[in-house]
Design a protein around this motif. Structure first.
Motif, short mmCIF file in Angstrom:
data_model
loop_
_atom_site.label_atom_id
_atom_site.label_comp_id
_atom_site.label_asym_id
_atom_site.label_seq_id
_atom_site.Cartn_x
_atom_site.Cartn_y
_atom_site.Cartn_z
N ASP A 3 3.61 2.23 4.52
CA ASP A 3 3.56 1.69 5.88
C ASP A 3 4.31 2.55 6.89
OD1 ASP A 3 2.05 -0.51 5.00
OD2 ASP A 3 3.85 -1.64 4.49
N GLY A 4 4.21 3.87 6.70
CA GLY A 4 4.85 4.78 7.64
C GLY A 4 6.35 4.82 7.55
N GLN A 5 6.92 4.35 6.44
CA GLN A 5 8.37 4.31 6.28
C GLN A 5 8.78 4.80 4.90
OE1 GLN A 5 10.05 0.34 6.48
NE2 GLN A 5 12.05 1.10 7.10
N ILE A 6 9.92 5.48 4.84
CA ILE A 6 10.47 5.94 3.57
C ILE A 6 11.50 4.94 3.06
CG2 ILE A 6 11.94 7.68 2.46
CD1 ILE A 6 10.66 9.78 4.23
N VAL A 7 11.35 4.53 1.80
CA VAL A 7 12.36 3.72 1.12
C VAL A 7 12.66 4.40 -0.20
CG1 VAL A 7 11.58 1.58 2.21
CG2 VAL A 7 10.68 2.23 -0.03
N TYR A 8 13.73 3.95 -0.85
CA TYR A 8 14.13 4.55 -2.13
C TYR A 8 14.24 3.46 -3.19
CZ TYR A 8 15.24 8.50 0.87
OH TYR A 8 15.15 9.53 1.77
N THR A 9 13.88 3.83 -4.42
CA THR A 9 13.96 2.89 -5.53
C THR A 9 14.19 3.68 -6.82
OG1 THR A 9 12.85 1.01 -6.62
CG2 THR A 9 11.48 2.90 -6.04
N ASN A 10 14.34 2.94 -7.94
CA ASN A 10 14.45 3.60 -9.24
C ASN A 10 13.16 3.39 -10.02
OD1 ASN A 10 14.75 0.89 -9.94
ND2 ASN A 10 16.08 1.37 -11.67
N ASP A 11 13.14 3.74 -11.29
CA ASP A 11 11.90 3.68 -12.06
C ASP A 11 11.39 2.26 -12.22
OD1 ASP A 11 14.32 3.67 -13.89
OD2 ASP A 11 12.77 3.02 -15.29
N GLU A 12 12.29 1.26 -12.18
CA GLU A 12 11.86 -0.13 -12.33
C GLU A 12 11.10 -0.64 -11.11
OE1 GLU A 12 15.41 -2.28 -13.10
OE2 GLU A 12 15.54 -1.66 -15.20
N GLN A 25 0.85 -1.19 0.00
CA GLN A 25 0.00 0.00 0.00
C GLN A 25 0.89 1.24 0.00
OE1 GLN A 25 -3.41 -0.10 -0.24
NE2 GLN A 25 -3.11 -2.31 -0.48
N VAL A 26 1.04 1.85 -1.15
CA VAL A 26 1.91 3.02 -1.29
C VAL A 26 1.13 4.28 -0.95
CG1 VAL A 26 3.30 4.37 -2.88
CG2 VAL A 26 3.31 1.88 -3.03
N ASN A 80 19.81 16.12 6.99
CA ASN A 80 19.25 14.79 6.81
C ASN A 80 17.95 14.95 6.04
OD1 ASN A 80 17.89 12.31 7.11
ND2 ASN A 80 19.00 11.86 8.99
N LEU A 81 17.99 14.71 4.75
CA LEU A 81 16.84 14.93 3.89
C LEU A 81 15.71 13.95 4.20
CD1 LEU A 81 18.79 15.49 0.54
CD2 LEU A 81 17.83 17.24 2.05
N THR A 82 16.07 12.73 4.55
CA THR A 82 15.05 11.73 4.90
C THR A 82 14.29 12.16 6.14
OG1 THR A 82 16.40 9.97 3.93
CG2 THR A 82 14.64 9.30 5.43
N GLN A 106 9.30 14.26 8.70
CA GLN A 106 8.59 15.28 9.47
C GLN A 106 7.36 15.76 8.72
OE1 GLN A 106 8.84 16.40 12.44
NE2 GLN A 106 10.87 15.96 13.20
N GLU A 107 7.52 15.97 7.43
CA GLU A 107 6.40 16.46 6.63
C GLU A 107 5.33 15.39 6.43
OE1 GLU A 107 5.75 19.57 5.60
OE2 GLU A 107 7.49 20.08 6.84
N LEU A 108 5.77 14.17 6.20
CA LEU A 108 4.84 13.09 5.90
C LEU A 108 4.04 12.64 7.11
CD1 LEU A 108 7.17 11.04 3.54
CD2 LEU A 108 5.03 12.14 2.86
N THR A 109 4.58 12.80 8.31
CA THR A 109 3.91 12.32 9.52
C THR A 109 3.28 13.44 10.34
OG1 THR A 109 5.96 12.40 10.84
CG2 THR A 109 5.48 10.35 9.67
N LYS A 110 3.30 14.66 9.83
CA LYS A 110 2.73 15.78 10.58
C LYS A 110 1.21 15.65 10.61
CE LYS A 110 2.94 19.92 8.85
NZ LYS A 110 3.41 21.15 8.19
N ILE A 111 0.62 16.29 11.60
CA ILE A 111 -0.82 16.25 11.75
C ILE A 111 -1.37 17.67 11.84
CG2 ILE A 111 -0.67 14.06 12.98
CD1 ILE A 111 -1.36 15.66 15.56
N ASP A 112 -2.67 17.80 11.79
CA ASP A 112 -3.33 19.08 12.01
C ASP A 112 -3.72 19.12 13.49
OD1 ASP A 112 -4.82 21.37 12.13
OD2 ASP A 112 -6.33 20.74 10.65
N VAL A 113 -2.96 19.83 14.29
CA VAL A 113 -3.19 19.83 15.74
C VAL A 113 -4.51 20.48 16.11
CG1 VAL A 113 -0.73 19.74 16.30
CG2 VAL A 113 -1.85 21.96 16.04
N LYS A 114 -5.08 21.25 15.19
CA LYS A 114 -6.36 21.90 15.47
C LYS A 114 -7.49 20.88 15.60
CE LYS A 114 -5.19 26.25 13.14
NZ LYS A 114 -5.52 27.18 12.03
#
Length: 237
Positions: A57-66, A39-40, A83-85, A90-98
Motif C-alpha cells: 500500500d505504498g508504505q514500507i514496514v518491517y517484520t520477521n520470518d513469522e 496486497q504485498v 536513512n536506509l528506509t 526512492q527506489e520503490l516509488t520511482k517512475i519512468d519519466v520517458k
C-alpha cells in the motif's frame, strides 16, 4: 520520541520476534496465511538478520520470518548517517519519466534548461506556493508543470487551473497567481488536459501536492528549499 526511547521500542519489538532464519519466500507464505487481505508489492531482506522489508500500500514496514509482528519507522545506518528506509522508498516509488505525456504539461525553460523536473501542482495549495517561491532561486532547469487541482481540498482550484492553461502565457499566469495572488484574466474556455492529469496522478499514486519527479524518476513530495532542489536536480544528472 527521543532516540533513546525509540531504540528501546525497537529493541523490545525485535526481542519479541523469532531468531530463526528464513527467506523472502517463507515471509511471503506466512504473510499470505496470516493476512490474506494485504496486497504485498515486494519483500526484501535488510541489513539486519531475519528482518525483512515489506512494501505494501505504498508504505514500507518491517517484520520477521513469522510475519506476525510489524514495526514502522526509518531504518537508519547511524554510523554512515544514511536513512536506509528513505533510500528504498526512492527506489520503490520511482517512475519512468520517458512515459510521461509532456503535451499535458506547461513547459518552462530557465537558463540552459539542462536539468529537468516534472511537477504536479495545485494552484490553491499553500505548499505549492512555497515551492514556487523557492523555484525562483533555481536556474538551469526545464520545468514541466502538470496542473493538478485537488478540488476536495480547494474547490476553486480547477477553475483557476483552467484559466492558467487557457492563458496566452500559461507559466507566467501561473507564477503571477501562486506568487502574487494575481487572478488570471478572464479568457475563453479551451480544451485542457486537467482531467487526464488527474487520471495520470492517480495512476502514479500522486496523493498530495506538490509532488515532483526528477530526471532519474525519483519522487519528491512536499515543498523543498532552493538549495535542496538544486542538490536533488544535480544528483539526478
Amino acid at each position: 520520541m527521543n532516540f533513546k526511547a525509540l531504540t528501546t521500542v525497537l529493541s523490545l519489538s525485535l526481542l519479541g520476534m523469532s531468531t530463526a532464519y528464513a527467506d523472502s519466500k517463507t515471509v511471503a507464505q506466512n504473510l499470505k496465511q496470516n493476512f490474506p487481505e494485504i496486497q504485498v508489492q515486494s519483500i526484501q531482506t535488510t541489513q539486519i538478520p531475519n528482518i525483512y522489508e515489506v512494501y505494501m500500500d505504498g508504505q514500507i514496514v518491517y517484520t520477521n520470518d513469522e510475519a506476525r509482528y510489524f514495526f514502522l519507522g526509518n531504518l537508519v545506518d547511524l554510523k554512515n548517517k544514511v536513512n536506509l528506509t528513505s533510500e528504498r522508498e526512492q527506489e520503490l516509488t520511482k517512475i519512468d519519466v520517458k512515459t510521461l505525456p509532456l503535451q499535458q504539461a506547461i513547459k518552462q525553460v530557465k537558463g540552459n534548461g539542462k536539468r529537468v523536473m516534472y511537477l504536479f501542482s495545485d494552484p490553491d495549495c499553500p505548499y505549492c506556493h512555497a515551492l514556487e517561491k523557492e523555484l525562483q532561486n533555481v536556474d538551469n532547469v526545464t520545468i514541466y508543470l502538470f496542473l493538478y487541482p485537488l478540488t476536495a481540498l480547494h474547490p476553486n482550484a480547477e477553475k483557476v487551473a483552467t484559466q492558467v492553461w487557457c492563458a496566452k502565457a500559461p507559466y507566467q499566469t501561473w507564477e503571477n497567481y501562486v506568487l502574487n495572488g494575481t487572478q488570471p484574466k478572464a479568457t475563453k474556455t479551451c480544451n485542457t488536459p486537467i482531467a487526464k492529469n488527474l487520471e495520470l496522478g492517480k495512476k502514479l499514486a500522486v496523493d498530495g501536492t506538490p509532488t515532483f519527479f526528477l530526471k532519474n524518476g525519483h519522487r519528491i513530495s512536499g515543498a523543498r528549499s532552493a538549495s535542496e532542489i538544486n542538490q536533488l536536480l544535480d544528483a539526478a544528472e
